[in-house]
Write a protein that holds these residues in place. Structure first.
Motif, PDB file in Angstrom:
ATOM      1  N   TYR A 101       2.806  22.189  15.099  1.00 20.26           N
ATOM      2  CA  TYR A 101       3.580  21.293  13.897  1.00 20.26           C
ATOM      3  C   TYR A 101       2.215  20.566  13.355  1.00 20.26           C
ATOM      4  CZ  TYR A 101       4.809  16.418  13.275  1.00 20.26           C
ATOM      5  OH  TYR A 101       5.467  15.005  12.735  1.00 20.26           O
ATOM      6  N   GLY A 102       1.154  20.608  13.819  1.00 20.53           N
ATOM      7  CA  GLY A 102      -0.116  19.930  13.163  1.00 20.53           C
ATOM      8  C   GLY A 102      -0.412  21.063  12.072  1.00 20.53           C
ATOM      9  N   HIS A 103      -0.127  22.315  12.204  1.00 19.87           N
ATOM     10  CA  HIS A 103      -0.675  23.502  11.301  1.00 19.87           C
ATOM     11  C   HIS A 103       0.348  23.251  10.283  1.00 19.87           C
ATOM     12  CE1 HIS A 103      -2.669  27.048  10.461  1.00 19.87           C
ATOM     13  NE2 HIS A 103      -1.356  27.716  10.262  1.00 19.87           N
ATOM     14  N   GLU A 104       1.504  23.138  10.569  1.00 22.18           N
ATOM     15  CA  GLU A 104       2.638  23.403   9.493  1.00 22.18           C
ATOM     16  C   GLU A 104       2.304  22.022   8.602  1.00 22.18           C
ATOM     17  OE1 GLU A 104       6.389  23.630  11.450  1.00 22.18           O
ATOM     18  OE2 GLU A 104       7.327  23.514   9.445  1.00 22.18           O
ATOM     19  N   VAL A 105       2.242  20.836   9.173  1.00 18.68           N
ATOM     20  CA  VAL A 105       2.055  19.607   8.432  1.00 18.68           C
ATOM     21  C   VAL A 105       0.822  19.892   7.423  1.00 18.68           C
ATOM     22  CG1 VAL A 105       1.534  17.193   8.446  1.00 18.68           C
ATOM     23  CG2 VAL A 105       3.101  17.946   9.934  1.00 18.68           C
ATOM     24  N   ARG A 106      -0.184  20.266   7.910  1.00 22.74           N
ATOM     25  CA  ARG A 106      -1.446  20.304   7.166  1.00 22.74           C
ATOM     26  C   ARG A 106      -1.270  21.418   6.011  1.00 22.74           C
ATOM     27  NH1 ARG A 106      -6.705  19.240   8.395  1.00 22.74           N
ATOM     28  NH2 ARG A 106      -5.671  17.228   8.867  1.00 22.74           N
ATOM     29  N   GLY A 107      -0.390  22.617   6.484  1.00 26.04           N
ATOM     30  CA  GLY A 107      -0.563  23.447   5.298  1.00 26.04           C
ATOM     31  C   GLY A 107       0.382  22.656   4.119  1.00 26.04           C
ATOM     32  N   ARG A 108       1.386  22.112   4.456  1.00 18.64           N
ATOM     33  CA  ARG A 108       2.211  21.260   3.396  1.00 18.64           C
ATOM     34  C   ARG A 108       1.235  20.201   2.685  1.00 18.64           C
ATOM     35  NH1 ARG A 108       8.257  20.616   5.806  1.00 18.64           N
ATOM     36  NH2 ARG A 108       8.229  22.831   6.661  1.00 18.64           N
ATOM     37  N   VAL A 109       0.673  19.327   3.310  1.00 14.74           N
ATOM     38  CA  VAL A 109      -0.196  18.525   2.973  1.00 14.74           C
ATOM     39  C   VAL A 109      -1.443  18.868   1.790  1.00 14.74           C
ATOM     40  CG1 VAL A 109      -2.310  16.914   3.421  1.00 14.74           C
ATOM     41  CG2 VAL A 109      -0.167  16.768   4.762  1.00 14.74           C
ATOM     42  N   LEU A 110      -1.876  20.060   2.251  1.00 15.92           N
ATOM     43  CA  LEU A 110      -2.877  20.767   1.345  1.00 15.92           C
ATOM     44  C   LEU A 110      -2.209  21.175  -0.046  1.00 15.92           C
ATOM     45  CD1 LEU A 110      -5.210  22.841   3.534  1.00 15.92           C
ATOM     46  CD2 LEU A 110      -5.553  20.721   2.517  1.00 15.92           C
ATOM     47  N   ASP A 111      -0.799  21.753   0.039  1.00 19.35           N
ATOM     48  CA  ASP A 111       0.128  21.930  -1.213  1.00 19.35           C
ATOM     49  C   ASP A 111       0.206  20.662  -2.052  1.00 19.35           C
ATOM     50  OD1 ASP A 111       0.182  24.362  -0.448  1.00 19.35           O
ATOM     51  OD2 ASP A 111       2.431  24.287   0.203  1.00 19.35           O
ATOM     52  N   LEU A 112       0.479  19.514  -1.171  1.00 18.48           N
ATOM     53  CA  LEU A 112       0.673  18.082  -1.845  1.00 18.48           C
ATOM     54  C   LEU A 112      -0.630  17.647  -2.521  1.00 18.48           C
ATOM     55  CD1 LEU A 112       2.610  15.503  -2.148  1.00 18.48           C
ATOM     56  CD2 LEU A 112       1.323  14.807  -0.188  1.00 18.48           C
ATOM     57  N   LEU A 113      -1.646  17.908  -1.786  1.00 17.79           N
ATOM     58  CA  LEU A 113      -2.983  17.586  -2.461  1.00 17.79           C
ATOM     59  C   LEU A 113      -3.435  18.327  -3.810  1.00 17.79           C
ATOM     60  CD1 LEU A 113      -5.911  16.181  -2.068  1.00 17.79           C
ATOM     61  CD2 LEU A 113      -6.360  17.983  -0.688  1.00 17.79           C
ATOM     62  N   GLU A 114      -2.976  19.473  -3.955  1.00 17.83           N
ATOM     63  CA  GLU A 114      -3.066  20.308  -5.188  1.00 17.83           C
ATOM     64  C   GLU A 114      -2.279  19.540  -6.311  1.00 17.83           C
ATOM     65  OE1 GLU A 114      -5.237  22.925  -5.898  1.00 17.83           O
ATOM     66  OE2 GLU A 114      -5.988  22.270  -3.982  1.00 17.83           O
ATOM     67  N   ARG A 115      -1.038  19.042  -6.030  1.00 16.48           N
ATOM     68  CA  ARG A 115      -0.453  18.502  -6.948  1.00 16.48           C
ATOM     69  C   ARG A 115      -0.524  17.148  -7.318  1.00 16.48           C
ATOM     70  NH1 ARG A 115       4.327  18.326  -5.062  1.00 16.48           N
ATOM     71  NH2 ARG A 115       4.095  19.516  -2.952  1.00 16.48           N
TER      72      ARG A 115
END
Ligand SMILES: [Fe+2]
Length: 440
Positions: A101-115
């Motif tokens: 769960y933590g890994h999945e959230v973090r992946g999406r957060v890094l995508d969000l951070l880029e944008r």
């Protein structure tokens, strides 16, 4: 800071926090992760999924506008719905699921951070929400390290190297003076400061003396040897009652071996180090020691003035040493050594008044209750600070060796009940200076 620099800093802070979380939860087995080592603490597996849940809530949902990933688990990881003592009975995610769960959230957060652009909303301004989440995770890294200290059994954390000692430590004055007058307390400008540190405001402080360093284990052992725990006169009424009821006779994790005091840290027992700041004492013990020494605890405003006020410029600094971010030459932070450095260490981190180790090493109890600053507004949620304001909690300042630099500012306010001893807290003492009255 450019948007690119800010993005890089956020990614670095998030990665650093997760690395520490991984280490603290990866060095124990599954049974240990789900066990509750003390009713004061959550099982480590709760912290693991809770940091991910808060990250999802604030970054993916509030900032990113996403739908909840697993709405059914939200209540399990809401710190206000379930006290720590209750958490082991909840149907928590097992360790593997918590990690993914933590890994999945973090992946999406890094995508969000880029944008993300860092303007347009208060949550995004200066990267606040990202900074808040990075700080939240490192705060749980400290909480998890406390759980490691409480757990019994063979050591699981690798022994750390000794922290640095300063060559001039034995020649330092016992106390330093801080001049009276107004100074600016709190902050209105640090972008990642939390609501209770705001806003900046002017406070009048009378001149006072403050210990150059935190009180050491050696000095505290003298208080014990002098019967400090047996003399009600050194204790407040509440403190004496608690000392008797709880049977306090030495700091938590101290034990006696003949004529010697030992302490146990992270599963290893050793003789106390006399020059090291004492820790695992509650507010009542710190207050009693100060009275025994003919002194008192500093107020929160005194502590902050000692840490930040520059009498040459009349300005308030970000850190005792100036404006540079904390690093290993100035303060013992980030769980690098797993213990405080000897009193007098880090001369490069000294404040203008000459006091050392105000940042890092041990949290320092102050005499003050946790109260809002004038002009306080709750942000971004009431439960961060506002619900804790009042006389039940005492303020601690300065951060400990277990705090990451991202969550350690000279304005940062921590708080706890005056009976708490499991936290990495010590103290330094103060006394009022005579005010010279001009004769007319
Ligand atoms: Fe939390």
């Amino acid at each position: 800071m450019t948007e690119t620099d800010l993005r890089e800093r956020i990614a670095r802070e998030l990665a650093g926090a997760r690395q520490r979380t991984g280490l603290l939860t990866g060095c124990v087995d599954e049974a240990d992760l789900v066990a509750q080592h003390s009713p004061l603490m959550s099982p480590l597996v709760w912290d693991l999924a809770h940091v991910a849940n808060q990250e999802e809530l604030w970054l993916l949902r509030e900032v990113g506008g996403r739908e909840p990933m697993h709405p059914e688990i939200d209540p399990l990881y809401d710190a206000f719905e379930h006290p720590r003592s209750e958490r082991p009975t909840l149907p928590l995610l097992p360790p593997d699921e918590a990690r993914s769960y933590g890994h999945e959230v973090r992946g999406r957060v890094l995508d969000l951070l880029e944008r993300s652009r860092f303007d347009g909303s208060r949550l995004l301004e200066g990267g606040f929400a990202f900074g808040m989440i990075a700080q939240h995770e490192v705060q749980h890294d400290e909480t998890m390290l406390i759980t490691h200290q409480i757990r019994t059994g063979a050591p699981v954390l690798a022994a750390a190297p000794p922290p640095p000692a300063a060559a001039d430590a034995s020649r330092l004055p016992r106390e330093v003076i801080v001049p009276g007058g107004p100074f600016t307390m709190g902050t209105s400008t640090q972008p990642w400061a939390l609501d209770n540190e705001r806003p900046a405001h002017t406070v009048q402080v009378d001149p006072f003396f403050i210990d150059t360093t935190p009180v050491t284990c050696g000095a505290y052992a003298e208080f014990i040897a002098d019967g400090g725990y047996d003399e009600p006169r050194w204790w407040t009424a509440d403190g004496w009652e608690h000392r008797q009821r709880a049977g306090l006779s030495a700091p938590l994790y101290w034990s006696r071996d003949g004529g010697q005091w030992l302490r146990t840290a992270f599963g290893r027992t050793e003789a106390i180090t006399p020059a090291e700041p004492v820790m695992h004492v509650c507010w009542y013990e710190a207050d009693a020691y100060a009275r025994w020494a003919g002194r008192r605890l500093p107020t929160e405003a005194e502590w902050e003035k000692a840490a930040r006020f520059d009498p040459v410029t009349g300005l308030t600094r970000s850190y005792p040493w100036g404006e540079q971010e904390p690093d290993g030459s100035r303060a013992n932070l980030g769980q690098a050594f797993l213990r405080p450095a000897p009193a007098g260490s880090y001369p490069a981190g000294a404040a203008p008044c000459g006091a050392r180790q105000l940042i890092g090493d041990v949290w320092e109890w102050t005499s003050s209750d946790l109260l809002p600053y004038p002009g306080f507004t709750a942000w971004p949620y009431r439960e961060y600070s506002e619900v804790f304001f009042g006389p039940e909690y005492k303020v601690l300042r300065g951060g400990s060796f277990a705090v990451s630099p991202v969550a350690c500012r000279s304005t940062f306010r921590n708080w706890d009940y005056p009976i708490r001893r499991q936290i990495f807290a010590g103290f330094r003492t103060a006394r009022s200076a005579e005010v010279e009255v001009e004769s007319s």
